[in-house]
Design a protein around this motif. Structure first.
Motif, PDB file in Angstrom:
ATOM      1  N   ARG A 150      27.948   0.549 -10.235  1.00  0.00           N
ATOM      2  CA  ARG A 150      26.728   1.357 -10.162  1.00  0.00           C
ATOM      3  C   ARG A 150      25.720   0.937 -11.231  1.00  0.00           C
ATOM      4  N   LEU A 151      26.217   0.694 -12.427  1.00  0.00           N
ATOM      5  CA  LEU A 151      25.344   0.387 -13.553  1.00  0.00           C
ATOM      6  C   LEU A 151      24.616  -0.939 -13.351  1.00  0.00           C
ATOM      7  N   GLU A 152      25.310  -1.948 -12.837  1.00  0.00           N
ATOM      8  CA  GLU A 152      24.662  -3.246 -12.636  1.00  0.00           C
ATOM      9  C   GLU A 152      23.524  -3.142 -11.625  1.00  0.00           C
ATOM     10  N   GLN A 153      23.699  -2.344 -10.584  1.00  0.00           N
ATOM     11  CA  GLN A 153      22.633  -2.176  -9.605  1.00  0.00           C
ATOM     12  C   GLN A 153      21.422  -1.479 -10.223  1.00  0.00           C
ATOM     13  N   ILE A 154      21.683  -0.465 -11.064  1.00  0.00           N
ATOM     14  CA  ILE A 154      20.590   0.238 -11.743  1.00  0.00           C
ATOM     15  C   ILE A 154      19.836  -0.729 -12.668  1.00  0.00           C
ATOM     16  N   LEU A 155      20.582  -1.564 -13.388  1.00  0.00           N
ATOM     17  CA  LEU A 155      19.956  -2.510 -14.321  1.00  0.00           C
ATOM     18  C   LEU A 155      19.102  -3.530 -13.580  1.00  0.00           C
TER      19      LEU A 155
ATOM     20  N   ASP B  48      20.861  -6.609 -20.371  1.00  0.00           N
ATOM     21  CA  ASP B  48      21.894  -5.582 -20.292  1.00  0.00           C
ATOM     22  C   ASP B  48      22.865  -5.872 -19.147  1.00  0.00           C
ATOM     23  N   TRP B  49      22.341  -6.435 -18.060  1.00  0.00           N
ATOM     24  CA  TRP B  49      23.215  -6.806 -16.939  1.00  0.00           C
ATOM     25  C   TRP B  49      24.271  -7.818 -17.386  1.00  0.00           C
TER      26      TRP B  49
ATOM     27  N   THR C  97      25.472  -8.139 -20.410  1.00  0.00           N
ATOM     28  CA  THR C  97      26.440  -7.415 -21.251  1.00  0.00           C
ATOM     29  C   THR C  97      27.480  -6.697 -20.400  1.00  0.00           C
ATOM     30  N   VAL C  98      27.017  -6.032 -19.346  1.00  0.00           N
ATOM     31  CA  VAL C  98      27.938  -5.290 -18.478  1.00  0.00           C
ATOM     32  C   VAL C  98      28.867  -6.246 -17.730  1.00  0.00           C
ATOM     33  N   GLU C  99      28.339  -7.392 -17.318  1.00  0.00           N
ATOM     34  CA  GLU C  99      29.183  -8.364 -16.608  1.00  0.00           C
ATOM     35  C   GLU C  99      30.265  -8.915 -17.534  1.00  0.00           C
ATOM     36  N   ASP C 100      29.933  -9.112 -18.809  1.00  0.00           N
ATOM     37  CA  ASP C 100      30.954  -9.515 -19.795  1.00  0.00           C
ATOM     38  C   ASP C 100      32.028  -8.435 -19.929  1.00  0.00           C
TER      39      ASP C 100
ATOM     40  N   ASP D 145      29.589 -16.000 -14.133  1.00  0.00           N
ATOM     41  CA  ASP D 145      28.327 -15.443 -13.646  1.00  0.00           C
ATOM     42  C   ASP D 145      27.455 -14.962 -14.803  1.00  0.00           C
ATOM     43  N   SER D 146      28.078 -14.293 -15.784  1.00  0.00           N
ATOM     44  CA  SER D 146      27.286 -13.796 -16.912  1.00  0.00           C
ATOM     45  C   SER D 146      26.734 -14.955 -17.739  1.00  0.00           C
ATOM     46  N   LYS D 147      27.518 -16.026 -17.848  1.00  0.00           N
ATOM     47  CA  LYS D 147      27.060 -17.173 -18.642  1.00  0.00           C
ATOM     48  C   LYS D 147      25.859 -17.850 -17.981  1.00  0.00           C
TER      49      LYS D 147
END
Length: 654
Positions: free
Chosen positions: A309-314, A322-323, A325-328, A349-351
């Motif tokens: 949910r948080l990644e979609q909001i970001l 911030d996206w 950070t959450v993916e890490d 993906d985060s990298k």
């Protein structure tokens, strides 16, 4: 990689939709305002601006209000529009914020809006801190303190010191920053400063160090407000907002203490508060804390659900850092669950996204650095760095928005696939350009040596023989020659100093209203004394017009153009003046001289360029003129035919 491409497509789609919405909204507003009287237009736009000041497109209303206030010369509404524009650009483009700050400062001083002025000056200090321009921060802090003292506004001194404390935090002086914040807070409490001001300071402290002492002060402030029946601290902040901040910081504190029970208690109260008051804009931080809480108690499935949910909001809010950070965090949770492949994929993906963000920021910083450096051998190194940042540059081009940009991105991605094979060729080209720049500098030094030695030799030679000459007329002629070479040497040195000041951005401008007919007549009288016998100087009719500009710099530009025309006109005429259109003020200098070859027109405004070897000077006059005009908000143009003459134009928007 697939997730990354989807992310980029989402960003571009959002930009495209927003651009269409902005254009349609602005056109619709202009239609609505056409039938209203002038005073009602300002009131209506001001109401719309403050009704939508929490919406990301409030810039539309601010732009329209500023445009209308400038037409009606209304300083009050100008100040309102400029304040919201500066707030809009504060986190987006600090240079644009500073541009509007220069316009706003005299208005705020004239209308005694010192609180607003101190607030935006504080924003400017924060942006300078974030940009790493530390040498300017202390000067701006002292300037802001002097301004606050001048208008007897102690809260302005507090704002300056608070910005200074933030600067201490940014350079690693945490203890000094905390001590300064505590001193400010103590002074505020002694003077009985408003609770909202103290809250700002407590929030800065809690962001740097979540301590029970600061949480206790915030909780005490909330309870005192409840006792006194205060539910709104100012126009923007309610008591519910303070409670929300208290539960956020408390939950973060107990997560750090690994106290799951108290963390859960504050998160529950936070959810109840946000649902009660519909605080949708701040739920992102709460989701972060729930994610950390579930990780703390080992409920990884719920933590992953929050992450989804948080990644979609970001993404919807364009908070890409911030996206990452959450993916890490997702990768770390997968690792704890023993899902190695999923963890590796999340880290990858985060990298990829992090690298694209870092490269884009790095490329922007490199571009700023290059504009502040003189041309020297470091050009080669910067070219290499530019090539290394080529991938991020290609991606940055894709953010223009719209269907056409999407097509260009597809082409850029195809080009990117072959970039490694052409790396060697590009590096060679970059090296040749850097060497060319180095050769240009060497040529400049050689020209300077020649141009300075020529008048110096004349001055030294004639100074030696003037004392021995007995004939008074001959001595006067020698004195005229010495004075002429003194003037030439002075102009050469002034040109080099001017271009140095322009490059280092230290050139000062003194702006005031100028009566153009009087200014043009003064220039005509000065230039007339320099005219050769076979060339006529003509000043065209000058309509009455007042321009807000720097008199000496505008005179320098027009004098440079006229002097340049004299150099290249052996016979005929030189005509100059200005004309005023609906949108522009155009100065022009037209001569009947030798003209400029068509292939050389693109180079005439470059530094150190002389179109013929026998032309006097070092090739800085036109480059300085163009830079000065640009600093004053205008532009320069040239048209010419070889053998028929040239026309140089200086254009300012009305």
């Amino acid at each position: 990689m697939r997730k990354t491409r989807i992310l980029i497509c989402l960003i571009l789609t959002q930009l495209f939709v927003v651009s269409i919405f902005v254009a349609n909204t602005a056109d619709s507003l202009r239609q609505q305002l056409m039938g209203l009287p002038d005073s009602s237009k300002l009131i209506k736009l001001n109401e719309l601006l403050y009704q939508n000041n929490r919406n990301n497109v409030y810039k539309i209303y601010a732009d329209l209000l500023l445009e209308e206030a400038q037409k009606q010369n209304n300083d009050f509404y100008k100040g309102n529009a400029l304040l919201l524009l500066m707030r809009y650009y504060y986190a987006r483009n600090p240079d644009s914020m500073r541009f509007y700050l220069k316009q706003a400062e005299p208005i705020y001083i004239a209308t005694n809006r010192i609180e607003d002025l101190c607030r935006v000056k504080g924003w400017n200090i924060y942006t300078l801190t974030n940009e790493g321009t530390h040498e300017q921060v202390l000067g701006e802090v002292e300037s802001m303190k002097k301004l606050a003292a001048r208008f007897n506004y102690p809260e302005g001194v507090d704002m300056a010191n608070q910005a200074l404390a933030n600067f201490y935090f940014s350079i690693g002086l945490k203890a000094e920053g905390i001590n300064l914040c505590n001193e400010i807070l103590q002074g505020m409490e002694e003077r009985g400063v408003s609770r909202i001001r103290r809250f700002y300071l407590l929030r800065l402290l809690l962001n740097k160090e979540t301590k029970e002492e600061y949480l206790f002060k915030l909780d005490t402030c909330i309870k005192n407000c409840e006792k006194e029946g205060i539910f709104r601290l100012d126009e923007e902040h309610t008591l519910a907002f303070l409670k929300q901040s208290f539960h956020l910081y408390s939950a973060q504190y107990y997560i750090n203490q690994k106290n799951a029970l108290l963390t859960y208690s504050h998160l529950q109260k936070l959810d109840e508060l946000e649902n009660q008051y519909n605080m949708n804009t701040e739920k992102i931080m709460a989701q972060f804390l729930w994610m950390k809480y579930y990780n703390l108690i080992g409920d990884y499935d719920k933590a992953l659900a929050v992450i989804d949910r948080l990644e979609q909001i970001l993404l919807n809010n364009k908070r890409y850092n911030d996206w990452v950070t959450v993916e890490d965090f997702r990768a770390d949770i997968y690792y704890k669950m023993g899902k190695g492949m999923e963890s590796a994929k999340a880290y990858r993906d985060s990298k990829v996204v992090r690298d694209s963000i870092v490269h884009a920021q790095y490329y922007e910083d490199l571009a700023k650095l290059r504009t502040q450096r003189e041309v020297d051998k470091l050009e080669l190194q910067s070219k290499k760095l530019e090539l290394e940042a080529e991938k991020s540059h290609a991606k940055a081009l894709a953010y223009g928005g719209g269907v056409i940009v999407l097509l260009l991105i597809c082409a850029a991605l195809g080009l990117l696939a072959h970039s490694r094979q052409r790396y060697g060729a590009r590096l060679k080209i970059a090296k040749e350009k850097a060497e060319e720049a180095d050769n240009l500098k060497s040529t400049f030094l050689a020209n300077m040596n020649h141009e300075i030695r020529t008048p110096l030799n004349a001055i030294v030679g004639f100074s030696q023989i003037i004392a021995e000459e007995e004939d008074i007329e001959t001595r006067r002629e020698f004195a005229r020659i010495i004075q002429k070479n003194n003037d030439l040497l002075q102009r050469l040195i002034e040109d080099v100093l001017d271009i140095s000041k322009i490059e280092s951005n230290t050139l000062a401008f003194v702006l005031s209203d100028q009566d153009l007919p009087v200014l043009m007549q003064d220039i005509y009288s000065t230039i007339l004394l320099r005219m050769p016998e076979n060339v006529m100087l003509q000043l065209d009719d000058c309509p009455n017009f007042t321009l807000h500009t720097d008199r000496s710099r505008l005179t320098q530009v027009l004098t440079n153009l006229l002097t340049n025309a004299i150099k290249h006109t052996k016979e005929g005429s030189i005509r100059f003046g200005y004309r005023v259109t609906a949108s522009e003020l155009v100065f022009y200098v037209t001569d009947t001289g030798e003209g400029i070859p068509e292939e050389q027109l693109g180079r005439v405004f470059d530094r150190f360029v002389k179109l013929t070897e026998w032309t006097t000077g070092v090739g800085l006059g036109l480059a300085i003129s163009k830079a000065l005009v640009t600093k004053l908000g205008g532009r320069m143009e040239v048209s010419s035919k070889q053998g028929q003459g040239s026309t140089f134009s200086v254009i300012f928007p009305v």
